[in-house]
Scaffold this motif. Structure first.
Motif, PDB file in Angstrom:
ATOM      1  N   PRO A 205       0.824  -1.223   0.000  1.00 18.36           N
ATOM      2  CA  PRO A 205       0.000   0.000   0.000  1.00 18.36           C
ATOM      3  C   PRO A 205       0.854   1.268   0.000  1.00 18.36           C
ATOM      4  O   PRO A 205       0.507   2.254  -0.649  1.00 18.36           O
ATOM      5  N   ARG A 206       1.961   1.231   0.719  1.00 16.48           N
ATOM      6  CA  ARG A 206       2.838   2.398   0.758  1.00 16.48           C
ATOM      7  C   ARG A 206       3.525   2.605  -0.591  1.00 16.48           C
ATOM      8  O   ARG A 206       3.640   3.743  -1.071  1.00 16.48           O
ATOM      9  N   LEU A 207       3.958   1.523  -1.236  1.00 16.98           N
ATOM     10  CA  LEU A 207       4.564   1.624  -2.565  1.00 16.98           C
ATOM     11  C   LEU A 207       3.576   2.212  -3.574  1.00 16.98           C
ATOM     12  O   LEU A 207       3.922   3.078  -4.375  1.00 16.98           O
ATOM     13  N   LYS A 208       2.339   1.729  -3.519  1.00 18.35           N
ATOM     14  CA  LYS A 208       1.318   2.226  -4.433  1.00 18.35           C
ATOM     15  C   LYS A 208       1.074   3.716  -4.213  1.00 18.35           C
ATOM     16  O   LYS A 208       0.920   4.491  -5.164  1.00 18.35           O
ATOM     17  N   GLN A 209       1.071   4.119  -2.958  1.00 20.26           N
ATOM     18  CA  GLN A 209       0.859   5.532  -2.636  1.00 20.26           C
ATOM     19  C   GLN A 209       2.022   6.389  -3.130  1.00 20.26           C
ATOM     20  O   GLN A 209       1.825   7.451  -3.723  1.00 20.26           O
ATOM     21  N   LEU A 210       3.242   5.914  -2.924  1.00 20.12           N
ATOM     22  CA  LEU A 210       4.417   6.688  -3.307  1.00 20.12           C
ATOM     23  C   LEU A 210       4.559   6.814  -4.821  1.00 20.12           C
ATOM     24  O   LEU A 210       4.986   7.852  -5.333  1.00 20.12           O
ATOM     25  N   LEU A 211       4.196   5.743  -5.541  1.00 13.37           N
ATOM     26  CA  LEU A 211       4.394   5.716  -6.986  1.00 13.37           C
ATOM     27  C   LEU A 211       3.160   6.162  -7.772  1.00 13.37           C
ATOM     28  O   LEU A 211       3.256   6.409  -8.978  1.00 13.37           O
TER      29      LEU A 211
ATOM     30  N   PHE B 205      -8.835  -9.594 -21.605  1.00 17.11           N
ATOM     31  CA  PHE B 205      -9.019  -9.501 -20.167  1.00 17.11           C
ATOM     32  C   PHE B 205      -8.908  -8.032 -19.759  1.00 17.11           C
ATOM     33  O   PHE B 205      -8.320  -7.222 -20.484  1.00 17.11           O
ATOM     34  N   PRO B 206      -9.443  -7.656 -18.609  1.00 17.47           N
ATOM     35  CA  PRO B 206      -9.277  -6.282 -18.138  1.00 17.47           C
ATOM     36  C   PRO B 206      -7.851  -6.049 -17.672  1.00 17.47           C
ATOM     37  O   PRO B 206      -7.060  -6.987 -17.547  1.00 17.47           O
ATOM     38  N   TRP B 207      -7.523  -4.797 -17.419  1.00 18.39           N
ATOM     39  CA  TRP B 207      -6.245  -4.478 -16.804  1.00 18.39           C
ATOM     40  C   TRP B 207      -6.379  -4.696 -15.296  1.00 18.39           C
ATOM     41  O   TRP B 207      -7.263  -4.142 -14.652  1.00 18.39           O
ATOM     42  N   PHE B 208      -5.520  -5.540 -14.732  1.00 12.39           N
ATOM     43  CA  PHE B 208      -5.617  -5.890 -13.319  1.00 12.39           C
ATOM     44  C   PHE B 208      -4.678  -5.032 -12.478  1.00 12.39           C
ATOM     45  O   PHE B 208      -3.515  -4.821 -12.838  1.00 12.39           O
ATOM     46  N   ASP B 209      -5.191  -4.567 -11.364  1.00 14.78           N
ATOM     47  CA  ASP B 209      -4.385  -3.848 -10.380  1.00 14.78           C
ATOM     48  C   ASP B 209      -3.605  -4.902  -9.592  1.00 14.78           C
ATOM     49  O   ASP B 209      -4.171  -5.659  -8.808  1.00 14.78           O
ATOM     50  N   LEU B 210      -2.290  -4.965  -9.801  1.00  9.57           N
ATOM     51  CA  LEU B 210      -1.487  -6.022  -9.190  1.00  9.57           C
ATOM     52  C   LEU B 210      -1.373  -5.863  -7.679  1.00  9.57           C
ATOM     53  O   LEU B 210      -1.180  -6.851  -6.960  1.00  9.57           O
ATOM     54  N   THR B 211      -1.489  -4.632  -7.177  1.00  3.97           N
ATOM     55  CA  THR B 211      -1.460  -4.464  -5.731  1.00  3.97           C
ATOM     56  C   THR B 211      -2.723  -5.041  -5.095  1.00  3.97           C
ATOM     57  O   THR B 211      -2.671  -5.668  -4.031  1.00  3.97           O
ATOM     58  N   THR B 212      -3.866  -4.872  -5.757  1.00  7.88           N
ATOM     59  CA  THR B 212      -5.106  -5.458  -5.258  1.00  7.88           C
ATOM     60  C   THR B 212      -5.038  -6.978  -5.278  1.00  7.88           C
ATOM     61  O   THR B 212      -5.471  -7.653  -4.328  1.00  7.88           O
ATOM     62  N   VAL B 213      -4.486  -7.535  -6.341  1.00  7.53           N
ATOM     63  CA  VAL B 213      -4.335  -8.991  -6.454  1.00  7.53           C
ATOM     64  C   VAL B 213      -3.568  -9.548  -5.266  1.00  7.53           C
ATOM     65  O   VAL B 213      -3.903 -10.613  -4.734  1.00  7.53           O
ATOM     66  N   GLN B 214      -2.533  -8.825  -4.827  1.00  9.97           N
ATOM     67  CA  GLN B 214      -1.683  -9.330  -3.746  1.00  9.97           C
ATOM     68  C   GLN B 214      -2.253  -9.081  -2.355  1.00  9.97           C
ATOM     69  O   GLN B 214      -1.737  -9.615  -1.373  1.00  9.97           O
TER      70      GLN B 214
END
Length: 304
Positions: free
Chosen positions: A105-111, A233-242
Motif C-alpha cells: 500500500p505504501r509503494l502504491k501511494q508513493l508511486l 481480459f481487463p487491466w488488473f491492479d497487481l497491488t489489489t491482487v496481492q
C-alpha cells in the motif's frame, strides 16, 4: 515478449543490484545491452559496463525506457526515488520492489501506480539458520535443489515460504501483458496453458490430458458472461491482487493438480529436475497467506 528483447532497469548499484545483474546475465537469457542500471555512483560498476550493461545516474530516464524496473535501493532512499520516477511510469511497465521493508500500500501511494510486484516470504531467523544448501552467490543458490525446494511457492511446509499471493500476481501480470498487446482473452489463456501444461507432461502421463485454465479462473462470473470473442481480459491492479482474494487464489487453494503442475514448472524453470526435491507437493496442502475479502465490484480489482 522473449527474454532477449525484455528491457530491464535496475535502480541501485549496491549488493542486491549487483547480484541481480549477475543472475540475469548468467541465467535469464536477458542480453547485457537490454539491462540498464541507475545509481549515484555508476563509476563503481565498471565490471558490468565492460559486459555491455549501460550504467548511469538518471532514474527517470531508466524508468521511461524499461519494461520492468527493479527497486534495489535502501529503504531510506525509497521515498525520494519514487518522487523522481512516478511521472515517468507508464503501463505496461512492471515495478518489482526488492525493498521488502516497505509494504505494497505504501509503494502504491508513493508511486501513484498499481503494476507493482513485491516478493512475500514467511520465515524467521531460526528457519534461515536451519536451511541447508549453497552458501554464496544468488546464481549458485538458484541452481541448488535445496534452495529451490525451500522457496517454491507451491511448497507446503518448508522453512521459507514464498506465499501464493506472489504467484497470483505473476499470473495476473502475464494477463496484463496480453491485454496490452490486445490479445483476445482466449488467446491469452492459450498462452498460459501452453506454458503451464506441457504436451509431454510427466504429472499427467497416465491421464488423457492436463487441466486447462478457463476465464472463470481469473475473473468473476459476471465479467465472464459479458465477454465477447474478441474481448481482452481487463487491466488488473497487481497491488489489489496481492492484498485480496481472487478467483485464481481460490483455484490455487482447491486444485492439487494445479499445485503439482506449478511445482514442476518452478523446478524446471531453474533447471532442477523435480525428483531432486525428494518428493512431490503433498496432497491437499497449499501454503497461502490470504486474509482479505474479495470485492469484485471494486474499480481497482476489475473483474476479480
Amino acid at each position: 515478449m522473449g527474454s532477449e528483447s525484455l528491457k530491464v532497469g535496475i535502480i541501485g548499484g549496491g549488493h542486491i543490484g549487483k547480484q541481480l545483474v549477475r543472475a540475469l546475465l548468467e541465467l535469464s537469457g536477458v542480453l547485457a545491452q537490454n539491462i540498464h542500471m541507475s545509481t549515484r555512483r555508476p563509476e563503481t560498476l565498471s565490471e558490468f559496463q565492460q559486459l555491455g550493461v549501460e550504467c548511469f545516474y538518471d532514474n527517470g530516464q531508466l524508468v521511461a525506457w524499461a519494461d520492468i524496473v527493479f527497486l534495489c535501493c535502501l529503504p531510506c532512499h525509497l521515498q525520494h526515488i519514487c518522487s523522481e520516477i512516478h511521472s515517468y511510469l507508464r503501463e505496461p511497465c512492471i515495478v518489482y520492489s526488492l525493498v521488502t521493508a516497505v509494504p505494497l500500500p505504501r509503494l502504491k501511494q508513493l508511486l501513484c501506480y498499481s503494476a507493482i510486484l513485491r516478493p512475500q516470504y514467511q520465515c524467521n531467523i531460526r528457519d534461515l539458520e536451519n536451511v541447508g544448501g549453497t552458501n554464496g552467490t544468488v546464481r549458485a543458490a538458484l541452481q541448488d535443489p535445496i534452495i529451490i525446494q525451500a522457496t517454491c511457492p507451491c511448497n507446503t511446509k518448508e522453512r521459507i515460504a514464498v506465499t501464493g499471493k506472489w504467484l497470483e500476481a505473476v499470473f495476473y501480470a502475464a494477463l496484463n501483458s496480453c491485454m496490452w498487446r490486445h490479445l483476445p482473452h482466449q488467446q491469452a489463456l492459450e498462452l498460459l496453458n501452453d506454458v503451464c501444461f506441457p504436451k509431454q507432461c510427466p504429472i499427467c502421463a497416465e491421464k488423457t490430458s492436463c487441466p486447462r485454465f478457463v476465464c472463470g479462473n481469473f475473473v468473476n462470473q459476471t465479467f465472464v458472461s459479458s465477454l465477447t470473442e474478441e474481448d481482452t481480459f481487463p487491466w488488473f491492479d497487481l497491488t489489489t491482487v496481492q492484498m485480496k482474494e481472487s478467483p485464481f487464489s481460490q483455484l490455487l487453494a482447491s486444485s492439487v493438480s494445479l499445485q503439482n503442475h506449478l511445482t514442476l514448472l518452478y523446478y524446471t524453470s531453474f533447471g532442477v529436475p523435480l525428483e531432486k526435491s525428494g518428493r512431490m507437493v503433498s496432497r491437499g496442502h497449499w501454503q497461502q497467506n490470504i486474509v482479505f475479502s474479495c470485492h469484485s465490484s471494486s474499480q481497482d480489482g476489475a473483474g476479480l
